[in-house]
Design a protein around this motif. Sequence first.
Motif, PDB file in Angstrom:
ATOM      1  N   GLY A 129      67.164 -13.687   8.205  1.00 33.22           N
ATOM      2  CA  GLY A 129      66.909 -12.377   8.906  1.00 33.22           C
ATOM      3  C   GLY A 129      65.412 -11.971   8.702  1.00 33.22           C
ATOM      4  N   ILE A 130      64.992 -11.288   9.908  1.00 27.99           N
ATOM      5  CA  ILE A 130      63.710 -10.977   9.653  1.00 27.99           C
ATOM      6  C   ILE A 130      63.292  -9.522  10.087  1.00 27.99           C
ATOM      7  CG2 ILE A 130      61.252 -11.251  11.079  1.00 27.99           C
ATOM      8  CD1 ILE A 130      62.030 -14.395  11.540  1.00 27.99           C
ATOM      9  N   MET A 131      62.362  -8.943   9.517  1.00 23.25           N
ATOM     10  CA  MET A 131      62.299  -7.422   9.913  1.00 23.25           C
ATOM     11  C   MET A 131      60.809  -6.863   9.804  1.00 23.25           C
ATOM     12  SD  MET A 131      65.307  -5.056   8.294  1.00 23.25           S
ATOM     13  CE  MET A 131      64.667  -5.024   6.818  1.00 23.25           C
ATOM     14  N   LEU A 132      60.170  -6.371  10.614  1.00 23.35           N
ATOM     15  CA  LEU A 132      59.028  -5.836  10.610  1.00 23.35           C
ATOM     16  C   LEU A 132      58.816  -4.358  10.284  1.00 23.35           C
ATOM     17  CD1 LEU A 132      57.205  -7.488  13.700  1.00 23.35           C
ATOM     18  CD2 LEU A 132      57.786  -8.405  11.544  1.00 23.35           C
ATOM     19  N   ILE A 133      58.061  -4.027   9.376  1.00 20.56           N
ATOM     20  CA  ILE A 133      58.084  -2.571   8.833  1.00 20.56           C
ATOM     21  C   ILE A 133      56.686  -1.959   9.229  1.00 20.56           C
ATOM     22  CG2 ILE A 133      58.279  -1.077   6.974  1.00 20.56           C
ATOM     23  CD1 ILE A 133      60.178  -3.910   6.709  1.00 20.56           C
ATOM     24  N   ILE A 176      56.481  -1.928  -0.366  1.00 19.33           N
ATOM     25  CA  ILE A 176      55.203  -1.385  -0.740  1.00 19.33           C
ATOM     26  C   ILE A 176      54.334  -2.332  -1.276  1.00 19.33           C
ATOM     27  CG2 ILE A 176      54.259   0.274  -2.382  1.00 19.33           C
ATOM     28  CD1 ILE A 176      56.903   1.920  -1.988  1.00 19.33           C
ATOM     29  N   ARG A 177      54.454  -3.279  -1.856  1.00 20.84           N
ATOM     30  CA  ARG A 177      53.784  -4.300  -2.628  1.00 20.84           C
ATOM     31  C   ARG A 177      53.305  -4.934  -1.267  1.00 20.84           C
ATOM     32  NH1 ARG A 177      57.127  -7.284  -6.861  1.00 20.84           N
ATOM     33  NH2 ARG A 177      55.132  -8.811  -6.739  1.00 20.84           N
ATOM     34  N   ALA A 178      53.872  -5.375  -0.429  1.00 19.29           N
ATOM     35  CA  ALA A 178      53.364  -6.239   0.703  1.00 19.29           C
ATOM     36  C   ALA A 178      52.244  -5.221   1.496  1.00 19.29           C
ATOM     37  CB  ALA A 178      54.377  -6.557   1.587  1.00 19.29           C
ATOM     38  N   LEU A 179      52.518  -3.911   1.594  1.00 14.39           N
ATOM     39  CA  LEU A 179      51.686  -3.172   2.392  1.00 14.39           C
ATOM     40  C   LEU A 179      50.447  -2.997   1.529  1.00 14.39           C
ATOM     41  CD1 LEU A 179      53.824  -0.243   3.798  1.00 14.39           C
ATOM     42  CD2 LEU A 179      52.814  -2.272   4.920  1.00 14.39           C
ATOM     43  N   SER A 180      50.402  -3.303   0.216  1.00 12.14           N
ATOM     44  CA  SER A 180      48.937  -3.159  -0.530  1.00 12.14           C
ATOM     45  C   SER A 180      48.361  -4.579  -0.472  1.00 12.14           C
ATOM     46  CB  SER A 180      49.085  -2.501  -1.850  1.00 12.14           C
ATOM     47  OG  SER A 180      50.316  -3.303  -2.564  1.00 12.14           O
ATOM     48  N   GLY A 181      49.137  -5.485   0.265  1.00 15.11           N
ATOM     49  CA  GLY A 181      48.463  -6.846   0.362  1.00 15.11           C
ATOM     50  C   GLY A 181      49.003  -8.133  -0.410  1.00 15.11           C
ATOM     51  N   GLU A 182      49.861  -7.665  -1.000  1.00 21.16           N
ATOM     52  CA  GLU A 182      50.730  -8.586  -1.955  1.00 21.16           C
ATOM     53  C   GLU A 182      51.818  -9.485  -0.972  1.00 21.16           C
ATOM     54  OE1 GLU A 182      52.613  -8.769  -6.100  1.00 21.16           O
ATOM     55  OE2 GLU A 182      51.627  -6.749  -5.502  1.00 21.16           O
ATOM     56  N   VAL A 183      51.614 -10.877  -1.339  1.00 23.71           N
ATOM     57  CA  VAL A 183      52.847 -11.682  -0.781  1.00 23.71           C
ATOM     58  C   VAL A 183      53.979 -11.880  -2.034  1.00 23.71           C
ATOM     59  CG1 VAL A 183      53.352 -13.820   0.288  1.00 23.71           C
ATOM     60  CG2 VAL A 183      51.328 -12.762   0.790  1.00 23.71           C
ATOM     61  N   ASN A 230      41.976  -7.055  10.553  1.00 24.77           N
ATOM     62  CA  ASN A 230      41.993  -7.234   9.034  1.00 24.77           C
ATOM     63  C   ASN A 230      42.685  -6.171   8.398  1.00 24.77           C
ATOM     64  OD1 ASN A 230      42.681  -9.873   7.868  1.00 24.77           O
ATOM     65  ND2 ASN A 230      40.627 -10.008   6.835  1.00 24.77           N
ATOM     66  N   VAL A 231      43.211  -5.120   9.264  1.00 22.25           N
ATOM     67  CA  VAL A 231      43.783  -3.976   8.373  1.00 22.25           C
ATOM     68  C   VAL A 231      45.163  -4.061   8.505  1.00 22.25           C
ATOM     69  CG1 VAL A 231      44.107  -1.312   8.785  1.00 22.25           C
ATOM     70  CG2 VAL A 231      41.979  -2.449   9.453  1.00 22.25           C
ATOM     71  N   ILE A 232      45.990  -3.917   7.042  1.00 23.82           N
ATOM     72  CA  ILE A 232      47.250  -3.959   7.042  1.00 23.82           C
ATOM     73  C   ILE A 232      47.968  -2.809   7.854  1.00 23.82           C
ATOM     74  CG2 ILE A 232      49.067  -4.050   5.472  1.00 23.82           C
ATOM     75  CD1 ILE A 232      47.378  -5.079   3.437  1.00 23.82           C
ATOM     76  N   THR A 233      48.787  -3.499   8.825  1.00 21.42           N
ATOM     77  CA  THR A 233      49.339  -2.571   9.663  1.00 21.42           C
ATOM     78  C   THR A 233      50.889  -2.487   9.336  1.00 21.42           C
ATOM     79  OG1 THR A 233      49.769  -4.164  11.410  1.00 21.42           O
ATOM     80  CG2 THR A 233      47.897  -2.731  11.617  1.00 21.42           C
ATOM     81  N   GLY A 234      51.305  -3.468   8.756  1.00 19.93           N
ATOM     82  CA  GLY A 234      52.910  -3.423   8.543  1.00 19.93           C
ATOM     83  C   GLY A 234      53.136  -4.387   7.429  1.00 19.93           C
ATOM     84  N   ALA A 235      54.594  -4.714   7.310  1.00 18.91           N
ATOM     85  CA  ALA A 235      55.049  -5.790   6.341  1.00 18.91           C
ATOM     86  C   ALA A 235      56.145  -6.623   7.271  1.00 18.91           C
ATOM     87  CB  ALA A 235      55.479  -5.231   4.966  1.00 18.91           C
ATOM     88  N   VAL A 236      56.209  -7.885   6.809  1.00 20.88           N
ATOM     89  CA  VAL A 236      57.233  -8.663   7.270  1.00 20.88           C
ATOM     90  C   VAL A 236      58.400  -9.035   6.164  1.00 20.88           C
ATOM     91  CG1 VAL A 236      56.016 -10.562   7.329  1.00 20.88           C
ATOM     92  CG2 VAL A 236      57.964 -10.666   8.646  1.00 20.88           C
ATOM     93  N   VAL A 237      59.509  -8.810   6.343  1.00 17.93           N
ATOM     94  CA  VAL A 237      60.521  -9.397   5.288  1.00 17.93           C
ATOM     95  C   VAL A 237      61.363 -10.347   5.878  1.00 17.93           C
ATOM     96  CG1 VAL A 237      62.417  -8.629   3.616  1.00 17.93           C
ATOM     97  CG2 VAL A 237      60.632  -6.927   4.367  1.00 17.93           C
ATOM     98  N   VAL A 238      61.330 -11.569   5.292  1.00 18.59           N
ATOM     99  CA  VAL A 238      62.340 -12.700   5.847  1.00 18.59           C
ATOM    100  C   VAL A 238      63.242 -12.968   4.518  1.00 18.59           C
ATOM    101  CG1 VAL A 238      62.265 -15.157   6.540  1.00 18.59           C
ATOM    102  CG2 VAL A 238      60.303 -13.780   7.023  1.00 18.59           C
ATOM    103  N   PHE A 239      64.453 -12.799   5.197  1.00 17.33           N
ATOM    104  CA  PHE A 239      65.502 -12.931   3.963  1.00 17.33           C
ATOM    105  C   PHE A 239      66.730 -14.001   4.565  1.00 17.33           C
ATOM    106  CE2 PHE A 239      68.184  -9.854   5.975  1.00 17.33           C
ATOM    107  CZ  PHE A 239      67.129  -9.190   6.794  1.00 17.33           C
ATOM    108  N   SER A 252      61.567 -12.855   1.064  1.00 12.18           N
ATOM    109  CA  SER A 252      60.018 -12.783   0.941  1.00 12.18           C
ATOM    110  C   SER A 252      59.241 -11.827   1.686  1.00 12.18           C
ATOM    111  CB  SER A 252      59.374 -14.236   1.527  1.00 12.18           C
ATOM    112  OG  SER A 252      59.936 -15.357   0.774  1.00 12.18           O
ATOM    113  N   SER A 253      58.342 -11.172   1.293  1.00  6.95           N
ATOM    114  CA  SER A 253      57.775 -10.088   2.064  1.00  6.95           C
ATOM    115  C   SER A 253      56.297 -10.327   1.919  1.00  6.95           C
ATOM    116  CB  SER A 253      57.846  -8.886   1.283  1.00  6.95           C
ATOM    117  OG  SER A 253      59.338  -8.634   0.954  1.00  6.95           O
ATOM    118  N   ALA A 254      55.596 -10.029   3.092  1.00  7.81           N
ATOM    119  CA  ALA A 254      54.225 -10.418   3.206  1.00  7.81           C
ATOM    120  C   ALA A 254      53.512  -9.251   4.120  1.00  7.81           C
ATOM    121  CB  ALA A 254      53.863 -11.590   3.854  1.00  7.81           C
ATOM    122  N   PRO A 255      52.230  -9.017   3.810  1.00  8.31           N
ATOM    123  CA  PRO A 255      51.670  -8.038   4.746  1.00  8.31           C
ATOM    124  C   PRO A 255      51.150  -8.558   6.017  1.00  8.31           C
ATOM    125  CG  PRO A 255      49.881  -9.050   3.315  1.00  8.31           C
ATOM    126  CD  PRO A 255      51.285  -9.653   2.965  1.00  8.31           C
TER     127      PRO A 255
END
Length: 699
Positions: free
Chosen positions: A333-337, A392-399, A429-438, A420-423
């Motif tokens: 499953g993949i979602m972009l937020i 929220i963590r991914a949006l602040s740059g965490e993987v 290089n500005v964080i515009t969203g997050a991707v969640v793969v499950f 897994s979630s990633a920015p």
Amino acid sequence: MMLEHLPIGVALYDAGSLRLLSANALFHTFLDTFLEPHWQGGQAVGHTVQEWMPEGEVSPILAIFHRTAETGVPYQSDEYAIYFPGHETTYWQWTLEAIRDGDGRIVHLLQTSTDITKAVLARKQAEAERKLPPHETQQAVEGKQRRLDVIETVARSVRESFEIKSIGKTALEAIKKAFAPRLVSIHVADVGSQALHLLHLEYTGSEETARNLLQFVSYSSTLIVARAYSQREPILIENVQEEAKAGRLSEQQPVVMAGAQGYVCVPLWFKDYFEGALCASFDSSITPDDVAVQTIIACGTHIAAALAHARLHESVRNERTRLRLVLDRLPEGIMLIEAMDGTISYANEAAGHILGIPYKQLVGTQLHRHTQHSPVTGLNGQSALPWYFSVIRALSGEVISGQETIAIQPNGNRVFMLSSSAPLCNESNVITGAVVVFQDITAQKSLEQQKNDFLSIASHELRTPITSIQGFAEILQLKLTQGEVLDGASLRAINMIAEESQHLTQMIEDMLDIARIEQSQFQLRLAPHNILATLSRVIENYTLRMREREFQYALDGIAANDSLFCIYDEERITQVLSNLLNNAIKYSQSGSKIEIGLRPVRQSSGKLREVEIWVRDQGIGIADNELPLIFNRFYRASNLDRSLSGFGIGLFLVKEIITRHSGHIRVESVEGQGSTFFITLPLVGPGPLLQQKTPPARQ
Ligand code: ADP
């Protein structure tokens, strides 16, 4: 006298009679250019204009003289060309003015004449040198205009379109409209097939043959257009038919066949990339300076650039579509937020499937607003998507990777997920969203659970017989050390040791079978056997154990001459029947009835097809919802008295063995009343029987 030296001709007239009173020499020269010879050389002086003016000229001149004499309005002529046979044409300009007396009456008329021949000739010569004759100048201007118009139309249309097809169409329509070529075509290079594909063709009249011939032109073809690939300069054939007549051009060339005269083929190069070719043929012969030829060559540059852009655009689009397809089809499953407001901007089908929510319903909603409202689950208002904090963590740059989460589907199913979630960043290089793969790991989780259950059951199941073996062995040891002889109790102890060892061996064999199946090493020793004989042997083995049950053996619908031969591994089928009988005994009360039966199944023609064997008991039965599960590995039903030994692998092996014999297994059961297990095996006639080979003995 003064008048004599003036650089202009001057003459004085009587305003009433229009008599020429006097004139200077230059004026006489002017008069001499058009007067009859006898009036030349000053003869006109003293005579009226009506007398000496040549007949053809007199009336318009008189009208001018009369008007100035009457009104006093001066007159100035235009450039006045005087042709006289035998003389060069001269150009004059003349004026006429009224001269008044002291009372203001018009008494005289003063005429001047200026020879402007030189100035006019100089101007004409300059014009001639600078310009073409007027009609040709006009044509050139129009041609230039047309050329610019076409180039502008082509450039504009190709600039505006990233669609290869529409570039071809608009460009060629503009060329066709401006120059009416016989045929104009664009060919697009295809690197893969090393050929030119016809993109678009415009023609006047019917050119189907040409269309067919030009549809696909390999670079190695003899057609002129194929030469474009190896050439950068336009290919011009000024007179096609002459070239053909001289044998320099094959009659088979479409341009020759089409009867065209002029032909131009512009190789379309963009930087170092061959994009294709632009070709046109004309009804008349051409030269390199023709407006049409020049225009088509100029258009080529624009079309080549447009094709290159369209190609790049298309390859980017294709790449994007491919990537999108890959994402759409991934089993994860993949979602972009989106960072801005937490909106789910993309979700693939697998995401919807895992979460039990159609993916189209996920897209466009905000992650944290997706809450549970399900009468089935009884959950209300809780977040349905368990990634709020990781996003929220991914949006602040965490993987964050390898996170185990649980989602509860609207139907109440719990789904275990590894996510897994990633920015996601833009080019700056500005964080515009997050991707969640499950991924759904429910199956792995349940397998893990099964294995854990199995280990705890196995340790218990193995310990029980070992404990009794140890116990009986110790009794025997004691008796022997005390010098006692083996009595009846000792014999029972030995029997128990043998029985429990056999039970242990069987359990270990079952476990090994599972390992063999998992490693695809489960082999059958197939051979033809009489199923009735095998069944009888199994029943015979169970006579003793059936002591406490009412046993029934039912043979149904067997005719005297029926051959009940099947091809099977006898050891394995014995294992199947023993397992079913074991379970029937294990899961039923002492004194209850157990039936084992066999009946042949016939085709509508009466021919034997398969044999069905059933084992029926009046035991604890199986709940409806567990019926489909009992054939799973390690599954034991919930209505069991757990003191009954078992691993939950017997029926799994039974099903595996029967399926590998092309047979079927099914169960009918009513909880608390009993169960019947049915197995079928295909029967064989005598023909194939003889051809069966027996594989080597099992290791
Ligand atoms: P085991 O008997 O070792 O538990 P099996 O694979 O043979 O494992 O059977 C799986 C489960 O199916 C059993 O645990 C039991 O719950 C159910 N079962 C099998 N046979 C019967 C039967 N004759 N009557 C009732 N339940 C049965």
